[in-house]
Structure formats: C-alpha cells, structure tokens
Design a protein around this motif. Structure first.
Motif, PDB file in Angstrom:
ATOM      1  N   LYS A  59     -16.481   1.554  -1.626  1.00 21.71           N
ATOM      2  CA  LYS A  59     -16.230   0.130  -1.042  1.00 21.71           C
ATOM      3  C   LYS A  59     -16.825  -0.016   0.504  1.00 21.71           C
ATOM      4  O   LYS A  59     -16.649  -1.051   0.974  1.00 21.71           O
ATOM      5  CB  LYS A  59     -14.635  -0.296  -1.254  1.00 21.71           C
ATOM      6  CG  LYS A  59     -14.279  -0.456  -2.708  1.00 21.71           C
ATOM      7  CD  LYS A  59     -12.618  -0.746  -2.544  1.00 21.71           C
ATOM      8  CE  LYS A  59     -11.895  -0.462  -3.866  1.00 21.71           C
ATOM      9  NZ  LYS A  59     -10.837  -0.368  -3.799  1.00 21.71           N
ATOM     10  N   LEU A  60     -16.865   1.054   0.913  1.00 17.12           N
ATOM     11  CA  LEU A  60     -17.201   1.203   2.415  1.00 17.12           C
ATOM     12  C   LEU A  60     -18.575   0.698   2.835  1.00 17.12           C
ATOM     13  O   LEU A  60     -19.566   0.907   2.163  1.00 17.12           O
ATOM     14  CB  LEU A  60     -16.825   2.645   3.095  1.00 17.12           C
ATOM     15  CG  LEU A  60     -15.378   3.040   2.725  1.00 17.12           C
ATOM     16  CD1 LEU A  60     -15.408   4.433   3.637  1.00 17.12           C
ATOM     17  CD2 LEU A  60     -14.524   2.115   3.898  1.00 17.12           C
ATOM     18  N   ASP A  61     -18.512   0.091   4.036  1.00 20.95           N
ATOM     19  CA  ASP A  61     -20.095  -0.142   4.501  1.00 20.95           C
ATOM     20  C   ASP A  61     -20.744   1.205   4.980  1.00 20.95           C
ATOM     21  O   ASP A  61     -19.828   2.351   5.087  1.00 20.95           O
ATOM     22  CB  ASP A  61     -19.744  -1.023   5.838  1.00 20.95           C
ATOM     23  CG  ASP A  61     -19.144  -0.752   6.923  1.00 20.95           C
ATOM     24  OD1 ASP A  61     -19.117   0.665   7.396  1.00 20.95           O
ATOM     25  OD2 ASP A  61     -18.380  -1.227   7.732  1.00 20.95           O
ATOM     26  N   GLU A  62     -21.864   1.104   5.259  1.00 27.96           N
ATOM     27  CA  GLU A  62     -22.665   2.416   5.567  1.00 27.96           C
ATOM     28  C   GLU A  62     -21.996   3.185   6.624  1.00 27.96           C
ATOM     29  O   GLU A  62     -21.744   4.487   6.474  1.00 27.96           O
ATOM     30  CB  GLU A  62     -24.081   2.136   5.985  1.00 27.96           C
ATOM     31  CG  GLU A  62     -25.075   1.784   4.866  1.00 27.96           C
ATOM     32  CD  GLU A  62     -24.644   2.977   3.583  1.00 27.96           C
ATOM     33  OE1 GLU A  62     -24.968   3.944   3.733  1.00 27.96           O
ATOM     34  OE2 GLU A  62     -24.395   2.448   2.289  1.00 27.96           O
TER      35      GLU A  62
ATOM     36  N   ILE B 286      -5.102   8.545   2.902  1.00 28.69           N
ATOM     37  CA  ILE B 286      -6.064   7.817   3.456  1.00 28.69           C
ATOM     38  C   ILE B 286      -5.372   7.207   4.801  1.00 28.69           C
ATOM     39  O   ILE B 286      -4.489   6.509   4.631  1.00 28.69           O
ATOM     40  CB  ILE B 286      -6.944   6.985   2.676  1.00 28.69           C
ATOM     41  CG1 ILE B 286      -7.738   7.422   1.653  1.00 28.69           C
ATOM     42  CG2 ILE B 286      -8.021   6.033   3.749  1.00 28.69           C
ATOM     43  CD1 ILE B 286      -8.586   8.578   2.004  1.00 28.69           C
ATOM     44  N   GLY B 287      -5.973   7.153   6.134  1.00 26.95           N
ATOM     45  CA  GLY B 287      -5.399   6.833   7.160  1.00 26.95           C
ATOM     46  C   GLY B 287      -5.955   5.305   7.341  1.00 26.95           C
ATOM     47  O   GLY B 287      -6.840   4.948   6.637  1.00 26.95           O
ATOM     48  N   LYS B 288      -5.272   4.671   8.500  1.00 26.55           N
ATOM     49  CA  LYS B 288      -5.858   3.373   8.930  1.00 26.55           C
ATOM     50  C   LYS B 288      -7.419   3.095   9.279  1.00 26.55           C
ATOM     51  O   LYS B 288      -8.107   2.308   8.823  1.00 26.55           O
ATOM     52  CB  LYS B 288      -4.890   2.666  10.270  1.00 26.55           C
ATOM     53  CG  LYS B 288      -4.035   1.892   9.638  1.00 26.55           C
ATOM     54  CD  LYS B 288      -3.231   1.531  11.373  1.00 26.55           C
ATOM     55  CE  LYS B 288      -2.185   0.520  10.995  1.00 26.55           C
ATOM     56  NZ  LYS B 288      -1.538   0.345  12.251  1.00 26.55           N
ATOM     57  N   ASN B 289      -7.971   4.260   9.536  1.00 23.88           N
ATOM     58  CA  ASN B 289      -9.398   4.406  10.194  1.00 23.88           C
ATOM     59  C   ASN B 289     -10.243   4.607   8.845  1.00 23.88           C
ATOM     60  O   ASN B 289     -11.298   4.770   9.096  1.00 23.88           O
ATOM     61  CB  ASN B 289      -9.591   5.287  11.033  1.00 23.88           C
ATOM     62  CG  ASN B 289      -9.002   6.681  10.697  1.00 23.88           C
ATOM     63  OD1 ASN B 289      -8.648   6.949   9.463  1.00 23.88           O
ATOM     64  ND2 ASN B 289      -9.373   7.553  11.750  1.00 23.88           N
ATOM     65  N   LEU B 290      -9.547   4.692   7.669  1.00 22.59           N
ATOM     66  CA  LEU B 290     -10.393   4.673   6.493  1.00 22.59           C
ATOM     67  C   LEU B 290     -11.163   6.161   6.275  1.00 22.59           C
ATOM     68  O   LEU B 290     -12.127   6.410   5.841  1.00 22.59           O
ATOM     69  CB  LEU B 290     -11.356   3.373   6.213  1.00 22.59           C
ATOM     70  CG  LEU B 290     -10.763   2.216   5.983  1.00 22.59           C
ATOM     71  CD1 LEU B 290     -11.673   1.247   5.998  1.00 22.59           C
ATOM     72  CD2 LEU B 290      -9.566   2.284   5.068  1.00 22.59           C
TER      73      LEU B 290
ATOM     74  N   TYR C 140       0.036   5.585   5.086  1.00 23.73           N
ATOM     75  CA  TYR C 140      -1.285   5.478   4.403  1.00 23.73           C
ATOM     76  C   TYR C 140      -1.994   4.147   4.008  1.00 23.73           C
ATOM     77  O   TYR C 140      -0.809   3.285   3.689  1.00 23.73           O
ATOM     78  CB  TYR C 140      -1.229   6.425   3.340  1.00 23.73           C
ATOM     79  CG  TYR C 140      -0.377   6.368   2.064  1.00 23.73           C
ATOM     80  CD1 TYR C 140       0.823   6.290   1.979  1.00 23.73           C
ATOM     81  CD2 TYR C 140      -1.031   5.866   0.942  1.00 23.73           C
ATOM     82  CE1 TYR C 140       1.536   6.010   0.894  1.00 23.73           C
ATOM     83  CE2 TYR C 140      -0.431   5.353  -0.243  1.00 23.73           C
ATOM     84  CZ  TYR C 140       1.059   5.759  -0.307  1.00 23.73           C
ATOM     85  OH  TYR C 140       1.757   5.041  -1.129  1.00 23.73           O
ATOM     86  N   ILE C 141      -3.200   4.354   3.572  1.00 23.36           N
ATOM     87  CA  ILE C 141      -3.678   2.951   2.970  1.00 23.36           C
ATOM     88  C   ILE C 141      -3.874   3.304   1.518  1.00 23.36           C
ATOM     89  O   ILE C 141      -4.470   4.419   1.105  1.00 23.36           O
ATOM     90  CB  ILE C 141      -5.323   2.855   3.565  1.00 23.36           C
ATOM     91  CG1 ILE C 141      -4.903   2.731   5.220  1.00 23.36           C
ATOM     92  CG2 ILE C 141      -5.911   1.670   3.040  1.00 23.36           C
ATOM     93  CD1 ILE C 141      -4.450   1.344   5.703  1.00 23.36           C
ATOM     94  N   ASP C 142      -3.426   2.281   0.762  1.00 25.86           N
ATOM     95  CA  ASP C 142      -3.420   2.513  -0.637  1.00 25.86           C
ATOM     96  C   ASP C 142      -4.761   2.147  -1.310  1.00 25.86           C
ATOM     97  O   ASP C 142      -5.514   1.566  -0.450  1.00 25.86           O
ATOM     98  CB  ASP C 142      -2.547   1.760  -1.405  1.00 25.86           C
ATOM     99  CG  ASP C 142      -2.438   0.207  -1.321  1.00 25.86           C
ATOM    100  OD1 ASP C 142      -3.504  -0.328  -0.983  1.00 25.86           O
ATOM    101  OD2 ASP C 142      -1.412  -0.516  -1.582  1.00 25.86           O
ATOM    102  N   GLU C 143      -4.781   2.305  -2.524  1.00 28.17           N
ATOM    103  CA  GLU C 143      -6.286   1.951  -3.198  1.00 28.17           C
ATOM    104  C   GLU C 143      -6.733   0.375  -2.971  1.00 28.17           C
ATOM    105  O   GLU C 143      -7.690   0.227  -3.103  1.00 28.17           O
ATOM    106  CB  GLU C 143      -6.198   2.294  -4.644  1.00 28.17           C
ATOM    107  CG  GLU C 143      -5.761   3.820  -5.025  1.00 28.17           C
ATOM    108  CD  GLU C 143      -6.194   4.176  -6.289  1.00 28.17           C
ATOM    109  OE1 GLU C 143      -7.002   3.383  -7.186  1.00 28.17           O
ATOM    110  OE2 GLU C 143      -6.158   5.411  -6.637  1.00 28.17           O
TER     111      GLU C 143
END
Ligand code: UTP
Length: 418
Positions: free
Chosen positions: A25-28, A198-202, A345-348
C-alpha cells in the motif's frame, strides 16, 4: 531488488505477512524507508525473543545463596576514612565519569516526554529530574574541585527532545563541554502473536533495548573511547528517576578499590518480602540480582539468624564499574527479558490504535545481568531515606508524591547537619 525479495521471503517465513500487505500500500519513498529498516532487523532473533516470552524462568535448579555486603552505617571510623580517601583520590585526579540512563519510556509514570524532563513538585517551584541530577553533580564538582564528565544515554525516540530540553535550559548550569549525549540500541515491539507493531511513521515500531543496552551503546557510539582518552578509570551508571541518587559516593568507590573488584553497587534494605524490587544474591557462585517476579515467595520470606530478610538487599540502579569491566561487558551478549506494555500502533487499515491495556512485548536487557560475568562485586548497604527516592508510578508507591517527600526531607536533614 534481490535484497527486497529476500526481505519478503523472511517476512513470510517469520509470520509477518501484515508487513507485506503494508508494503503493497505504500508509496515508493515510504516503501524504500521501510525496506531499509527491515533489512537491519534480525528476524530470527525476534522470533527467538517471542518464543522466550512463553517460557517461565526456572530458578529452582540454580544454587542461590545470600550475598555479602557492608553496611555504610556500621563501618568503623578507620574503614570509612580509608574508603573515603581512596575514593576521593579517583575523583580529584579526574578519573571518574557519570552515566545517566535516560532512554527509558517511563510508561508507568505516563509523563509526555523524556522522564528527565518531568518536573518534581519540590519546594513550590519544582525541579526537573535532569535539573536535580545536574545540581547534585555540580555540588560534587565544587567539593572536589573538578568537572566530572557526564554522559547521558537517550533512546532514538527521545534523543531529540532530550537534547533540545537540555540546551534550552543551558544544561542547568553544567559545563556544556563536559556533557555528552549518546543513543542506545532498539528492538522491535511485537504483539501477542509475535507480529511486529507498526508505528505512526509507517515503519516497524521499535523501543529501546533496556538499561542493559548501556554497555554496548557506550562502545558503539564512541563514548568508551572518549572516556579512555580522558583517562577515566571508574564509571558510575545510574538512573534518571531517583531524586536523591548519590552519583559521587566516595565511600562506595573506595570500598570497591579496597576490595579490588571491578563492580560495586549500593543497596537499600527491602522494605518487606512483597516489595517489588530486585534483590542481590549469589547464583551458582556469581553475583546476581533476581527480579521480584522471579523470586519464589518462600525465598522472598526467608530470614537469617539476626532476623533480616535473607534476600533483602535491593538493587537501586546505583552502580559503579571500572572502564575495563564496561569494555568486557560491552562485548558479551546479555539476555533479554520481556515486558508486557501498552503501545499504540497502526492497524491493517492504517488506523491508530491506542490500547487501554498492555498489548505488546518490549525486550529489555538489564544492567544487573552483567554482574554474573564477574566472580564478585562489592555491595554497600545505604539508607533508603538517603539514597532512594524513585519516580516510577503515576500515584501510590514510588510516585512523584513519595519522591517529593523524600527529597525535601533529605535536604532538610542536610541543612540541619550543616
Ligand atoms: P525502568 O526500567 O524503571 O523503566 O528504568 P522506565 O522507562 O523508567 O519506566 P517504565 O518501566 O516504562 O514505566 C530504570 C532506568 O533505566 C533507564 C530509565 O530511563 C531509568 O533511568 N532505561 C530503561 C534506559 O535508559 N533505557 C531503557 O531501555 C530502559
């Protein structure tokens, strides 16, 4: 490219598929950042640490004995003078340094920001924990006509804030050139299924690797080399959260020199068998601190002929090491203990979850696990009211309220002595 494929393979192998989904899902840029971080993570170690959380520590097979100590209040006049003289020589000749471990998360206190930036409500106006430490060290500098190099261990998480805070407050009047900040190592946090948070900074959420991380980080950040270059021989390592910590105790130092040991530690009497503190003992012939969680109830209650608790010397994070001892420990792997803590944390779905209960394991090495690398250490029993005013919990025992009282009473007594 090949490297990235290897990372994906490892993620699959080590049950971290949620991170593969996140990568998709992340950008480059974010993807590159995360992959870079993952490349440095030892997945096998993380899996082992997770497996260890399921094991209970058996201490039954080990031979546990009482450890010898000297009581500061019961030293003879000659002994005391001799120790003080030996200790003082080290300080005045500039061979002494102090390390403050300030990399903890301070989760129990719940203060926003590094613990050293917590203001203890003393004398109306209040004093920050870092301010209290700086004042104590400045007083020793004055007394011994020297400037003790002060090393402060931070974590990646709180380094910037700690640095800015100290700079803003002009290091509370401490000689800037004699203060050095260094960062400790980190390990990922994992949930109850062994998945990395996973943290806020992904990125994978990591936390400092415990106060036992002090030894290797002193070496890897070049602080040990700096100490050597300055001709330092003895190093005090203490916590940031004891408002009456004696960082320069020449009796303790002199005792260590007299006993020809490489490590010395100050203890206070355990208040009662249930108190939640680690206690000194000898395990299989080597000095050790057993955590309260690991000491069987029966042993915690055992008393000696003179009616004292057999395992009644509490460890209060007031430790002295020779530079050689630090060098030796820094090259040995210390075991990791797991602590079950609350970590957002950051969920899915990319949403931040702020747990109301503990949800994840943090892995920590403990400074006192280094003791067993030595045949013997010297222990000096101090006094709780003179040596130990911890700021751990928000309320109740070892809280800002109890520390404030102990701090004010201690300084009140010093004024009367003068
Ligand atoms: P504690 O083990 O009591 O942890 O630290 P803490 O972070 O202050 O508090 P909790 O457990 O999250 O509530 C004892 C000393 O060791 C330092 C702390 O800053 C404190 O001075 N420490 C702890 C570190 O420097 N790094 C760590 O990874 C853990």
């Amino acid at each position: 490219m090949e490297k990235n494929e290897d990372i994906i393979k490892s993620l699959k192998m080590y049950n971290q598929e949620h991170i593969i989904k996140l990568l998709e899902k992340l950008d480059e840029q974010k993807k590159t950042d995360l992959l870079e971080q993952l490349n440095d993570i030892d997945f096998h170690q993380i899996m082992e640490l997770y497996e260890n959380t399921k094991k209970t520590i058996e201490i039954k097979e080990n031979k546990i004995e009482k450890i010898a100590y000297l009581d500061k209040a019961k030293l003879t006049k000659n002994e005391k003078e001799h120790f003080m003289e030996l200790g003082e020589q080290v300080i005045v000749s500039g061979k002494y340094a102090v390390v403050t471990m300030a990399g903890g998360q301070g989760t129990r206190l719940g203060h926003l920001g590094p613990k050293g930036t917590f203001k203890l409500d003393v004398y109306g106006k209040g004093k920050y924990l870092f301010e209290i430490l700086a004042e104590n060290l400045k007083e020793s500098n004055k007394k011994y006509n020297t400037i003790i190099p002060w090393y402060i261990m931070t974590s990646k998480e709180n380094h910037k804030e700690t640095k800015e805070f100290l700079e803003k407050n002009n290091f509370f009047g401490y000689d800037k050139n004699s203060v050095k900040l260094f960062r400790q190592g980190e390990l990922p946090l994992i949930d109850i299924h062994g998945k990395m948070l996973i943290g806020k900074n992904l990125k994978v959420k990591e936390a400092s690797d415990g106060n036992g991380g002090v030894f290797s980080s002193l070496r890897t950040t070049g602080m040990l080399a700096d100490m050597k270059q300055k001709g330092i021989k003895w190093i005090f390592i203490g916590s940031v959260d004891n408002a009456i910590l004696k960082m320069v105790d020449i009796t303790l130092l002199g005792m260590a020199i007299d006993r020809n040991v490489q490590v010395a530690s100050k203890s206070v009497i355990k208040a009662n068998p249930e108190e939640r503190v680690g206690v000194f003992c000898k395990m299989n012939g080597h000095p050790k601190v057993i955590e309260y969680t690991e000491l069987p109830e029966k042993m915690a209650e055992e008393v000696t002929n003179n009616g004292e608790l057999k395992f009644g010397e509490s460890h209060i994070m007031c430790n002295l090491f020779t530079i050689d001892a630090i060098e030796k420990i820094s090259k040995e792997p210390l075991i990791y203990h797991s602590a079950f803590k609350k970590n957002p944390y950051i969920d899915e779905n990319g949403k931040e979850v702020i747990p109301t209960e503990a949800n994840s394991y943090k892995f920590e090495a403990f400074i006192f696990d280094s003791f067993e690398l030595f045949d013997d250490i010297a222990i000096l029993r101090g006094k709780r009211e003179d040596d130990f005013a911890p700021v751990k919990n928000k309320d109740g025992v070892d809280s800002p309220k109890t520390a404030k009282e102990l701090y004010e009473k201690y300084w009140e007594r010093q004024k009367i002595k003068i």
